[in-house]
Design a protein around this motif. Structure first.
Motif, PDB file in Angstrom:
ATOM      1  N   ASN A 150       0.973   1.491  -7.557  1.00 27.42           N
ATOM      2  CA  ASN A 150       1.777   0.954  -6.464  1.00 27.42           C
ATOM      3  C   ASN A 150       3.264   1.214  -6.640  1.00 27.42           C
ATOM      4  OD1 ASN A 150      -0.497  -0.018  -5.237  1.00 27.42           O
ATOM      5  ND2 ASN A 150      -0.339  -2.059  -6.112  1.00 27.42           N
ATOM      6  N   ASP A 151       3.659   2.022  -7.598  1.00 25.26           N
ATOM      7  CA  ASP A 151       5.055   2.342  -7.833  1.00 25.26           C
ATOM      8  C   ASP A 151       5.583   3.247  -6.707  1.00 25.26           C
ATOM      9  OD1 ASP A 151       6.894   4.626  -9.402  1.00 25.26           O
ATOM     10  OD2 ASP A 151       7.412   2.549  -9.800  1.00 25.26           O
ATOM     11  N   VAL A 152       6.852   3.021  -6.297  1.00 23.00           N
ATOM     12  CA  VAL A 152       7.434   3.793  -5.200  1.00 23.00           C
ATOM     13  C   VAL A 152       7.430   5.287  -5.506  1.00 23.00           C
ATOM     14  CG1 VAL A 152       9.549   4.254  -3.889  1.00 23.00           C
ATOM     15  CG2 VAL A 152       8.877   1.897  -4.366  1.00 23.00           C
ATOM     16  N   GLN A 153       7.811   5.644  -6.740  1.00 26.58           N
ATOM     17  CA  GLN A 153       7.868   7.066  -7.084  1.00 26.58           C
ATOM     18  C   GLN A 153       6.495   7.726  -6.984  1.00 26.58           C
ATOM     19  OE1 GLN A 153      10.270   8.924 -10.002  1.00 26.58           O
ATOM     20  NE2 GLN A 153      11.375   7.056 -10.493  1.00 26.58           N
ATOM     21  N   THR A 174       3.020   3.067   1.748  1.00 24.98           N
ATOM     22  CA  THR A 174       4.470   2.807   1.688  1.00 24.98           C
ATOM     23  C   THR A 174       4.767   1.327   1.911  1.00 24.98           C
ATOM     24  OG1 THR A 174       4.662   3.476   4.024  1.00 24.98           O
ATOM     25  CG2 THR A 174       5.153   5.141   2.352  1.00 24.98           C
ATOM     26  N   VAL A 177       4.283  -0.804  -1.274  1.00 22.35           N
ATOM     27  CA  VAL A 177       5.341  -0.769  -2.300  1.00 22.35           C
ATOM     28  C   VAL A 177       6.712  -1.084  -1.707  1.00 22.35           C
ATOM     29  CG1 VAL A 177       4.086   0.869  -3.736  1.00 22.35           C
ATOM     30  CG2 VAL A 177       5.664   1.736  -2.008  1.00 22.35           C
ATOM     31  N   SER A 178       6.706  -1.572  -0.447  1.00 25.95           N
ATOM     32  CA  SER A 178       7.946  -1.954   0.242  1.00 25.95           C
ATOM     33  C   SER A 178       8.928  -0.798   0.368  1.00 25.95           C
ATOM     34  CB  SER A 178       8.628  -3.130  -0.492  1.00 25.95           C
ATOM     35  OG  SER A 178       7.767  -4.229  -0.558  1.00 25.95           O
ATOM     36  N   TYR A 179       8.377   0.398   0.631  1.00 25.36           N
ATOM     37  CA  TYR A 179       9.237   1.555   0.877  1.00 25.36           C
ATOM     38  C   TYR A 179       9.117   1.947   2.341  1.00 25.36           C
ATOM     39  CZ  TYR A 179      10.977   6.332   1.046  1.00 25.36           C
ATOM     40  OH  TYR A 179      11.667   7.467   1.394  1.00 25.36           O
ATOM     41  N   GLY A 214      15.244   7.052  -1.474  1.00 27.30           N
ATOM     42  CA  GLY A 214      13.978   7.104  -2.186  1.00 27.30           C
ATOM     43  C   GLY A 214      13.848   8.442  -2.886  1.00 27.30           C
TER      44      GLY A 214
END
Length: 412
Positions: A150-153, A174, A177-179, A214
């Protein structure tokens, strides 16, 4: 204890790859599902091929290799193939023959095992061992991998590599992961040419963080940012500002070690990969032409996009523009500058004043040279198709030393 038993008694990936390399007497590399280096081992330091060496130095498989494997259908094949696959050499990218095995756990790819075959090929017994050990390796990777799904990267990496089934799944990932993918965006890729300049990526990472961009950094020699824009403030404007910030942040030496490319601007989340591939093409073109320019955009490439294709086609077919050959031969015999004059004249859209100014000669001198060129070759400067052909050839001659030598061989 038999060495095969030692392989299966290894409790972590690093131990296992060391035992496996010793068993097979081959250079062995394990990458995670994002093609980032996890572990490697070799019977001796000279066993790794050039691509493996790059992977070890940059901690990641080169992007151009990944894209080529996707184009050849190899990545898709690894998704459903459980047995070891022997890949033939791909000479134009320096990819030597090797074995690859996808490492799965619960039928999900956790990584890849690469074995450079070198001179002696693996036998059926070796293939059986690899087939048996792959699930165990997949389990170890699952247990050891520190990257959180669940990491943004990680999500950005998946967007860049088209790993989602549809847009709904992309938005779900997205959101998780709050992106938030910008309404308008372009992808910016910064690539360094030597691993000794890895600190550059950390500097650019700080700029991305400050600009709230991002990004995906990974363990390689690139950092990828998704640059946001709006209807009134396009992403292209922000790209220029980011590029200026990067240039001001880096020393002159660091600027010479980095290439920056950006793709076109898009608005759909599914188009992130398209912009990403365009940015990669910008960098690949700049590296091929060995230009000094720090950064460029996909739209600025123009004809430069096709130079590599033309270069390869003409070399393979031994094609040379005969009019250019005549001019080069005349220059060699008389120590004149007719080719340089032609290049500048066409580049300036056949404008006499501008060309003379750039060549630091009188317009009458320029007209005399153009007359010489016309009498020698019968070039029709009023023919747009002929001008375009000459311009394309002259661009390649100007930027590609090997192409210039290819032409010279015609009359030496």
């Amino acid at each position: 204890m038999d060495i095969t038993e030692k392989v299966f008694q290894s409790t972590n990936v690093h131990q296992l790859v060391e035992q496996l390399s010793k068993k097979l007497q081959k250079a062995t590399i394990i990458e995670n599902k994002n093609f980032e280096l996890i572990a490697y081992s070799s019977p001796n330091e000279f066993s790794f091929d050039p691509i493996q060496q790059k992977t070890i130095l940059s901690k990641r498989c080169p992007l151009f290799i990944i894209e080529r494997l996707k184009k050849e259908g190899i990545i898709d094949r690894l998704k459903w193939e459980d047995q070891p696959i022997r890949l033939q050499a791909i000479e134009d990218i320096g990819f030597y023959q090797r074995i690859v095995v996808s490492l799965k756990y619960h039928n999900i790819i956790r990584g890849y095992l690469w074995i450079y075959e070198a001179d002696e090929l693996l036998n059926e017994e070796d293939f059986a061992l690899l087939s048996k050990i792959a699930p165990y390796l997949g389990k170890l990777l699952f247990e050891e991998q520190s990257i959180i799904e669940n990491d943004v990267q990680t999500v950005i990496w998946k967007l860049l590599n088209d790993e989602f089934l549809n847009e709904a799944e992309m938005h779900q990932a997205t959101n998780k992961v709050s992106y938030t993918v910008p309404d308008q965006f372009t992808v910016l890729v910064t690539s360094i040419i030597e691993t000794e300049y890895l600190n550059i990526l950390e500097k650019i990472k700080e700029i991305f963080i400050q600009e709230e961009i991002g990004y995906y950094l990974g363990k390689g020699t690139e950092i990828v940012g998704i640059i946001d824009g709006t209807k009134h403030h396009p992403a292209s404007d922000k790209v220029i500002r980011i590029q200026e910030r990067i240039e001001k942040t880096l020393t002159k030496q660091e600027q010479n070690a980095v290439f920056i490319g950006s793709g076109k601007e898009y608005s759909k989340i599914s188009q992130i990969r398209k912009s990403y591939l365009e940015a990669l093409e910008v960098i690949e073109t700049m590296v091929f032409l060995d230009v000094d320019k720090l950064s460029s955009t996909f739209e600025e490439l123009g004809l430069f996009r096709y130079l590599k294709l033309m270069y390869k086609k003409n070399i393979s077919e031994q094609y040379r523009n005969e009019k250019i050959v005549k001019i080069m031969k005349k220059d060699a015999e008389n120590n004149s500058e007719l080719l340089k004059t032609l290049w500048c004249f066409i580049k300036n859209n056949c404008r006499v004043g501008k060309t003379a100014e750039q060549l630091f000669i009188h317009p009458n001198t320029l007209n005399y040279r153009i007359k010489q060129i016309t009498e020698l070759t019968a070039i029709d400067f009023g023919n747009v198709h002929e001008r375009a052909e000459l311009y394309f050839q002259l661009i390649a001659l100007h930027y590609i030393p090997d192409y210039y030598e290819f032409y010279r061989k015609q009359f030496y």
